[in-house]
Every structure is written in C-alpha cells, then in structure tokens.
Design a protein around this motif. Structure first.
Motif, PDB file in Angstrom:
ATOM      1  N   LEU A   1      60.001  94.688  43.289  1.00  0.00           N
ATOM      2  CA  LEU A   1      60.639  95.042  42.019  1.00  0.00           C
ATOM      3  C   LEU A   1      61.411  93.873  41.425  1.00  0.00           C
ATOM      4  O   LEU A   1      61.685  93.850  40.220  1.00  0.00           O
TER       5      LEU A   1
ATOM      6  N   THR B   1      60.358  91.119  40.801  1.00  0.00           N
ATOM      7  CA  THR B   1      59.478  90.328  39.939  1.00  0.00           C
ATOM      8  C   THR B   1      59.335  90.928  38.545  1.00  0.00           C
ATOM      9  O   THR B   1      58.713  90.313  37.677  1.00  0.00           O
ATOM     10  N   VAL B   2      59.879  92.127  38.318  1.00  0.00           N
ATOM     11  CA  VAL B   2      59.710  92.779  37.015  1.00  0.00           C
ATOM     12  C   VAL B   2      60.991  92.665  36.206  1.00  0.00           C
ATOM     13  O   VAL B   2      62.077  92.427  36.742  1.00  0.00           O
ATOM     14  N   ASN B   3      60.863  92.838  34.915  1.00  0.00           N
ATOM     15  CA  ASN B   3      62.009  92.818  33.998  1.00  0.00           C
ATOM     16  C   ASN B   3      62.770  94.127  34.156  1.00  0.00           C
ATOM     17  O   ASN B   3      62.315  95.183  33.714  1.00  0.00           O
ATOM     18  N   SER B   4      63.949  94.065  34.763  1.00  0.00           N
ATOM     19  CA  SER B   4      64.691  95.290  35.090  1.00  0.00           C
ATOM     20  C   SER B   4      65.177  96.022  33.848  1.00  0.00           C
ATOM     21  O   SER B   4      65.281  97.254  33.850  1.00  0.00           O
TER      22      SER B   4
ATOM     23  N   LYS C   1      63.703  95.916  30.751  1.00  0.00           N
ATOM     24  CA  LYS C   1      62.549  96.452  30.027  1.00  0.00           C
ATOM     25  C   LYS C   1      61.980  97.684  30.704  1.00  0.00           C
ATOM     26  O   LYS C   1      61.553  98.633  30.036  1.00  0.00           O
ATOM     27  N   PHE C   2      61.980  97.685  32.051  1.00  0.00           N
ATOM     28  CA  PHE C   2      61.367  98.788  32.791  1.00  0.00           C
ATOM     29  C   PHE C   2      62.388  99.735  33.406  1.00  0.00           C
ATOM     30  O   PHE C   2      62.034 100.601  34.206  1.00  0.00           O
TER      31      PHE C   2
ATOM     32  N   ARG D   1      68.487  96.068  38.902  1.00  0.00           N
ATOM     33  CA  ARG D   1      68.199  94.674  39.242  1.00  0.00           C
ATOM     34  C   ARG D   1      68.707  94.367  40.648  1.00  0.00           C
ATOM     35  O   ARG D   1      69.854  94.655  40.998  1.00  0.00           O
TER      36      ARG D   1
ATOM     37  N   LYS E   1      55.790 101.812  35.608  1.00  0.00           N
ATOM     38  CA  LYS E   1      55.807 100.494  36.260  1.00  0.00           C
ATOM     39  C   LYS E   1      55.669 100.648  37.776  1.00  0.00           C
ATOM     40  O   LYS E   1      54.947  99.876  38.425  1.00  0.00           O
TER      41      LYS E   1
ATOM     42  N   GLU F   1      52.103 101.222  38.642  1.00  0.00           N
ATOM     43  CA  GLU F   1      51.324  99.986  38.589  1.00  0.00           C
ATOM     44  C   GLU F   1      51.496  99.170  39.870  1.00  0.00           C
ATOM     45  O   GLU F   1      50.575  98.471  40.290  1.00  0.00           O
ATOM     46  N   LEU F   2      52.671  99.285  40.485  1.00  0.00           N
ATOM     47  CA  LEU F   2      52.942  98.562  41.724  1.00  0.00           C
ATOM     48  C   LEU F   2      52.575  99.384  42.960  1.00  0.00           C
ATOM     49  O   LEU F   2      52.828  98.953  44.093  1.00  0.00           O
TER      50      LEU F   2
ATOM     51  N   LYS G   1      68.980 103.438  34.151  1.00  0.00           N
ATOM     52  CA  LYS G   1      68.114 102.737  35.093  1.00  0.00           C
ATOM     53  C   LYS G   1      67.955 103.580  36.353  1.00  0.00           C
ATOM     54  O   LYS G   1      68.880 104.288  36.761  1.00  0.00           O
TER      55      LYS G   1
END
Length: 511
Positions: free
Chosen positions: A62, A64-67, A69-70, A74, A126, A129-130, A155
């Motif tokens: 996780l 690696t993803v934009n916290s 945006k998704f 973080r 997201k 997808e992972l 979040k």
C-alpha cells in the motif's frame, strides 16, 4: 516523555491514543519532518510473527499507492524498539464511530453518507486491484482526516486482518470480519472473495443512516436471525452447499410432504447449544425498503426540497439492497457500485437539479473529495461553506438569490465532472448485469429548460412576495391588538427565521 529511534528518524512519544489486546497506539512527534504521527506499538510480537509479517507485507504494498487519492492511511516505516515492533502512520483525526458517539449516534444526513461511501468504494477498488481483502470494514476503521476543513474526508485504516485473496481462500472456515459486519458467506461457510468487504460496507451505510448497527448480533445465530428477519431466507442453492447451514437452519416438512429450509427457532437453538439468544436491536426492520422512510420529516404537503431528499434516500436504499445480497456473485464490485446513481447523483440531478438539496449534496461531495487543492481553492471552498451555513436577515430572499447565482454557476462547471461520465457507464453496465433501475427520463432541450427555469424563478419570487405581504398584514394586526411594537418585531423575527429556513433548504435535524 519517552523517545524511540528508528534507522532514519527520532520519535518523541506525546500521549497514548488507545490500547488493545496486543499493544497500543501513541501520538508521537516525528523530529525529521516536524509533524505528528501515529505509531502502532505491538508488544511481544514474536508470538504473532506470521500475522505481523502478513500485515507488513500489506503495508509495503500500500506504500506504493497515493494514499490521498485512494483514501487509504499513509504508512511511513516500521522499526524495532527493544521487544516492541513499531509501525508509523500518518495521524488522523477520529474514527466514524467516535464521531457518532460524540454526536449521540444521531443519523448522518444522506449527502454525507454518499461522500463517505464513495471514498470507501475507491479504497476497496484499489485493494481489489492489489488482490488485498481488508476483512474488517467497520466505522472504527474508517477515519475522518480533517473534519473542520474537509468535512467527511475519510481514509481506511487497520490492515492487521488484511490478507492476499489467494492465500485466505486456502483457509477453510476462516474467522474473519467483526460480527456486526460479517458477510453471509463467512457465517454460512460458503466460498468467498473480496466482495465480503462490500457486505461490510453495506452494513456501515445502513448504520450511518440509522444511527445504530442494522444487524447487532451477540453471536452468529443472532446475526443470521437478524439478517433473515429483514431480508428473508437465503436461496435453497446457497443453503445446500454451505458447510454451516445445519448450525442455524433445519429442513421442515410441509403440508404437501415436501421439505423446505427454515431458520431454527430461538428455543431450538438454545436447546441444542445451551446459548441463549438475545435481542439487541434498537429497532426491528422487517424489510430493507423500510430504510427509505426512516428519519424523514413528515408533512402533508412536501415541498420540492423534501421530495429531493426523499428521492435521494430511496436511491441510497437501492444501493444498500444491491450490496446486502446473500450471493456474493450477485453483489456489485466496487467499480460497479461507484457508477450507481446514488454515488454519481445523475438521477438526482436530472429531477432536482435546481433544488438547494442537490446543490448542497454536490457541494458536500466536492468538499470531501477535493483534498489536494491549492490553498486559494481551499480558502474559497471554506468561505462558500461558511456562506451556506449563514442566514441572510438584512436582505430579502430574491436579492440573496441574485447575489449567489454567479457562484453557483461556476460550481456547476467544477462539480458536474463528478457525476457525468461514470453515471453513463453505470446505466450501460446495470442494463446488462442487473436490470433493476428504471431508465432515465430524457432531458429537456436547452430552450425548453430555460423557459421552465425562468418560470420557476418568477413563481418563487411571486410566492415569497405574497408571504411577505401576508406577514406585513399580520404584523399590523398584532400591533393594533397589543399596541406594542415589540410584538410586531417578535413576529417579524419568526417570519425571518421561516424565510431563512426556506433559503437554506436543510432540515433542522442535520448537523
């Protein structure tokens, strides 16, 4: 005040935010970047080495993803401190459960439920997808980010129970999900996939709307019983293949000598298990359709604002019904749910575009999603929210309307993107897959719309003019009767409040 050291930074422990079975969460000062963080401190982690290793694997993926945006918390780093494992996260404000508790579990307005639902759906998409299954979606694990500046920006947190889908499917009868939000496939012992998180989200949506959990079972039998009493029995096909069906159901002989699945009675279950079922529901709901009429103002002649709110609530219930489906194969995936009319507001827009309810709903969604705006845009957004929350007592309603029209027109361009293209995609996909929503009525041509809009404005001005004239007559009558100006002022104040209420277009019960 204690100090903890990682390989890259130094952390000053400020206070303990909460404690659990395996450790605690502390608010700390990160010296390297000079800001506060939340550190999850796990004690004696060697006894749970496999679970911790899995959580770290999830968190690194996780990372690696934009916290923002998704809408996922973080993660900064992990380090060992003596016998403790420390996981460093961004510091968030409070959970939805804590927010509900602070507000005495008052039901949340539909427009805010939409904002929260859309963000959690984006997070779940997201995760899918992972190939990650969260397995513990609930109000405690959905955090408000910065409520004062970005209302209901949220979040998803707590990946301690998360796992890779291919790995968890190898486990027979896994004990996952908090009971109130546990999906039928886990309760009954059916094959499962990432859609178990969708069931949990459906329960969360209903809970935010009701103010209490929709299925608050004290054990798995009560959990199944509550679901069955509201949604009916699962299909025979599911009950035949489920491994735990016999724990909660039995085959009863019918008059025509056939056998049919029925839920075991409370007495039968207690006699078999020596466990006494309990009634913990605040209110029994015998159909999910009941959700559409709960918490609405009751009036004989509802105005267009109330009709818009009722329509929006009914659209929300249609999404809840789709998500709370027994068969996970029939349950919508996050990307499909994101195209539902409740999320896109396309149907609300087509029917009630010129209501203040629609404008407020669109603004609420924009406020929650537009988190990465530049400072000037943030300031303008806050100023607009402040104006919306105020009553205009020194000007008449038509004057205020004229002053605000340019601002609303500008917002139309900004926010229509939120409910345009994806709604069309949903209409196409729903027509193919589920076929349960009525077709959208065609929009009026631009010329007809302009004429209709102009007439509605003129009618509103005439109506308010008649109200004002009537108010003046009533004030004069009161003055003549009491010979006191104060009575007239008091009456005028009451009229101003009523007119302001018409302008705001919001229910008094909304926060």
């Amino acid at each position: 005040m204690s100090v903890m050291y990682s390989d890259t930074d130094v952390y000053d422990v400020i206070t303990v935010l909460g404690k659990g079975t395996f450790g605690e969460v502390a608010k700390c000062w990160k010296r390297g970047s000079s800001h506060f963080v939340a550190i999850k401190i796990i004690r004696n982690y060697t006894f749970r080495k496999g679970v911790i290793k899995c959580e770290l694997k999830m968190l690194r993926m996780l990372g690696t993803v934009n916290s923002d945006k998704f809408h996922i918390v973080r993660f900064f780093e992990s380090f060992n401190d003596d016998t403790k494992l420390c996981l460093v996260f961004e510091l968030l404000e409070q959970s939805l459960y804590e927010y509900q508790r602070e507000n005495n579990f008052v039901p949340l307005p539909t427009k805010h439920i939409r904002s929260i639902t859309k963000q959690v759906l984006i997070a779940l998409q997201k995760l899918k997808e992972l190939s990650i299954v969260h397995t513990d979606i609930k109000p405690e694990n959905i955090m408000l980010v910065e409520q004062a500046q970005f209302p209901f920006k949220v979040k998803v947190i707590d990946f301690g129970s998360a796992c890779i889908l291919s790995e968890i499917q190898q486990i027979k009868g896994p004990y996952i999900q908090s009971r109130f939000y546990r999906s039928p496939e886990i309760l009954l012992g059916l094959p499962f996939c990432e859609k178990l998180d969708m069931w949990s989200l459906g329960c969360v949506i209903a809970e935010l709307h009701l103010g209490w959990p929709i299925y608050p079972g004290t054990n798995e039998y009560d959990q199944i019983r509550y679901i069955v009493e509201t949604q009916g029995l699962p299909s025979d096909h599911l009950l035949e293949v489920a491994s735990k069906t016999h724990h909660f159901f039995k085959k009863a002989r019918q008059i025509n000598s056939t056998y049919q699945w029925t839920l075991k009675t409370v007495d039968e279950y207690q006699a078999e298990t020596m466990v006494q079922p309990l009634e913990t529901r605040t209110r029994s709901i015998h159909s999910l359709d009941q959700l559409a009429t709960i918490n609405l103002s009751k009036t004989v002649f509802p105005d267009k604002e109330l009709k818009a709110e009722l329509f929006d609530q009914m659209t929300m219930v249609s999404l809840i019904k789709k998500i709370l489906t027994y068969d996970p194969g029939q349950r919508p995936a996050p990307n499909v749910a994101l195209k539902h009319p409740f999320i896109t507001m396309k149907k609300l827009k087509s029917k009630y575009k010129h209501t203040k309810y629609y404008q407020a709903s669109r603004q609420a969604l924009r406020a929650a999603l537009h988190y990465d705006e530049c400072p000037n845009e943030k300031e303008a957004l806050c100023c607009h929210r402040l104006k919306q929350s105020c009553h205009f007592s020194s000007e008449s309603y038509p004057q205020v309307q004229r002053h605000q029209e340019p601002q609303v027109a500008n917002q139309q361009v900004d926010t229509d993107d939120l409910d345009g293209t994806t709604a069309d995609d949903f209409e196409k996909q729903e027509a193919h897959d589920m076929k349960s929503f009525p077709e959208e009525k065609k929009n009026l041509s631009s010329n007809v719309w302009k004429i209709s809009h102009y007439r509605s404005q003129q009618n509103a001005i005439k109506l308010l003019g008649r109200i004002a004239d009537k108010a003046k007559c009533e004030i004069q009558t009161l003055k003549d009767f009491n010979r006191q100006d104060s009575v007239g002022k008091h009456f005028l104040k009451q009229k101003d409040l009523k007119l302001a209420g018409l302008h705001s277009g919001e229910r008094i019960t909304e926060r």
